[in-house]
Design a protein around this motif. Sequence first.
Motif, PDB file in Angstrom:
ATOM      1  N   LEU A 144      24.312 -23.401 -83.258  1.00 40.76           N
ATOM      2  CA  LEU A 144      23.441 -24.452 -82.695  1.00 40.76           C
ATOM      3  C   LEU A 144      24.797 -24.555 -81.179  1.00 40.76           C
ATOM      4  O   LEU A 144      24.521 -25.217 -80.016  1.00 40.76           O
ATOM      5  N   ALA A 145      25.629 -25.307 -81.762  1.00 43.98           N
ATOM      6  CA  ALA A 145      26.696 -26.055 -81.047  1.00 43.98           C
ATOM      7  C   ALA A 145      27.233 -24.848 -79.626  1.00 43.98           C
ATOM      8  O   ALA A 145      27.586 -24.936 -78.619  1.00 43.98           O
ATOM      9  N   MET A 146      27.161 -23.593 -80.011  1.00 43.28           N
ATOM     10  CA  MET A 146      27.466 -21.900 -78.898  1.00 43.28           C
ATOM     11  C   MET A 146      26.124 -22.663 -78.300  1.00 43.28           C
ATOM     12  O   MET A 146      26.704 -22.342 -76.735  1.00 43.28           O
ATOM     13  N   VAL A 185      14.446 -23.026 -78.491  1.00 41.69           N
ATOM     14  CA  VAL A 185      13.754 -22.903 -79.999  1.00 41.69           C
ATOM     15  C   VAL A 185      13.049 -21.395 -80.743  1.00 41.69           C
ATOM     16  O   VAL A 185      13.302 -20.546 -81.638  1.00 41.69           O
ATOM     17  N   ALA A 186      12.476 -20.984 -79.756  1.00 40.40           N
ATOM     18  CA  ALA A 186      11.516 -19.651 -79.615  1.00 40.40           C
ATOM     19  C   ALA A 186      12.861 -18.742 -79.865  1.00 40.40           C
ATOM     20  O   ALA A 186      12.451 -17.455 -80.559  1.00 40.40           O
ATOM     21  N   VAL A 246      17.047 -26.853 -84.862  1.00 39.25           N
ATOM     22  CA  VAL A 246      16.884 -25.787 -83.577  1.00 39.25           C
ATOM     23  C   VAL A 246      15.670 -26.836 -82.939  1.00 39.25           C
ATOM     24  O   VAL A 246      16.069 -26.970 -81.605  1.00 39.25           O
ATOM     25  N   PHE A 247      15.064 -27.311 -83.340  1.00 38.41           N
ATOM     26  CA  PHE A 247      14.506 -28.297 -82.974  1.00 38.41           C
ATOM     27  C   PHE A 247      14.482 -29.457 -82.274  1.00 38.41           C
ATOM     28  O   PHE A 247      14.090 -30.413 -80.933  1.00 38.41           O
ATOM     29  N   VAL A 305      17.429 -34.336 -86.699  1.00 31.94           N
ATOM     30  CA  VAL A 305      16.710 -33.767 -85.589  1.00 31.94           C
ATOM     31  C   VAL A 305      16.342 -35.283 -85.497  1.00 31.94           C
ATOM     32  O   VAL A 305      15.646 -35.667 -84.450  1.00 31.94           O
ATOM     33  N   ALA A 306      16.117 -36.161 -85.888  1.00 32.22           N
ATOM     34  CA  ALA A 306      15.499 -37.759 -86.011  1.00 32.22           C
ATOM     35  C   ALA A 306      16.272 -38.427 -85.287  1.00 32.22           C
ATOM     36  O   ALA A 306      16.036 -39.238 -84.029  1.00 32.22           O
ATOM     37  N   GLY A 307      17.871 -38.639 -85.202  1.00 30.57           N
ATOM     38  CA  GLY A 307      18.531 -39.040 -84.764  1.00 30.57           C
ATOM     39  C   GLY A 307      18.519 -38.494 -82.590  1.00 30.57           C
ATOM     40  O   GLY A 307      18.770 -39.029 -82.111  1.00 30.57           O
TER      41      GLY A 307
END
Length: 443
Positions: free
Chosen positions: A52-54, A101-102, A133-134, A196-198
């Motif tokens: 995710l970071a990349m 996401v996809a 990822v969302f 994701v909440a934050g």
Amino acid sequence: MTEPSSRRILGLALPALGVLAAEPLYLLFDIAVVGHLGALPLAGLAVGGLILAMLSTQLTFLSYGTTARAARLHGSGDERGAVAEGVQATYLAVGIGLAVVAAVYAVGGPVTSAIAGDAEIAAAALSWLRIAVFGAPLILVAMAGNGWMRGVQNTLRPLRFVLVGLAVSAAACPVLVHGLLGAPRWELEGSAVANVAGQSVTAACFVVALLRERVPLRPHATVMRAQVVLGRDLILRSLAFQACFLSAAAVAARFGAAAVAAHQVVLQLWNLLALTLDSLAIAAQTLVGAALGAGNAAQARQLAGRLARWSTVFAVLLAGAFALGVSVLPGLFTADPEVLDQIGVIWWFFVAIIPVAGVVFALDGVLLGAGDVAFLRTATLGCALVGFLPPIWLSLEFDWGLAGIWAGLTVFMMLRMLAVVWRTGSGRWAVTGADTQAGRRSE
């Protein structure tokens, strides 16, 4: 347009530093919470977080490119146009984020398996990543928000928005991971939900701030296309960095556990320094872009010299502190004598390049603020191909160890310094007007 005071420069740089540092600090907290579940969930978080970071690192043009364009418009007096850049960048952020996401759902399995190299770790990473990822569209919306707000010289509100979101994540993470206060115990997946909440809260803050500006919300393909052109060059520049540092890590690993551990410790210190020096670079982007937008190339050049001097003096002081701390600081990270010996091999390379980084990062910020990203792309790729990658791979061939890797980093930084100093001195970047594409036309 009067020249910004020292207080004004610090007023932009310090909140920007807070934004840059907040996310890495939260990630340490997240690691600590998940770490109490055991080695497998922690490994899954490491792999999923790396992916995710990349992805997000390659898309920082939504922040830096938007700052460059919005700052010029702000300097020209077109405040509504500057904010409207944020509208178009936000549309791009949502579209690209949904594509991410996809993509993760389409190829996340093979990618996590390839990186993890272990079926259990890959399964844990994929489980976390498919929830986390969302947050990608939300992260990108926040980048776009940071971009236009920096462009209109407001770095304090983004800091507040980021801190509010991270506070939500920090409160939710231990509760959802460990099932505290009667909440379900979701373990590793709880970490992803908390993230994701934050991110939702932070993104919502930026969207509300944008709506309150009451600018037109209709999508404009021409503006988005111009932002993507800037983004293309920034992405290629970022890929050059990724190739270099991934190669360095791969080669370091082949010299044994002590070498890769030492490399990781010093590299994390380097990353911390980069965040610190980047705060002045962000001030440079904002102020130089505004000066050029106002038609004041002389002030932009004066700011370039002033901010480079500030950053260099600050970097020299940091280098002195790390030089004096050579007998103490490495021991804060490890007690292993082999790792400490390896750190000793590269410590003085690290100290020597800090002042060089002070010059490079400040002038990178100047050129980014001017929209001179085509030059930065070409210079970074050239310096990587000539100065960094050859010593890295020669280190493996001739068994130079970490000294060879960090010698390559030193050459890379020296070449980058020569490139940005030459470019800044040439004055070709100081093209006035509200259009960032003017800088590209001067190539």
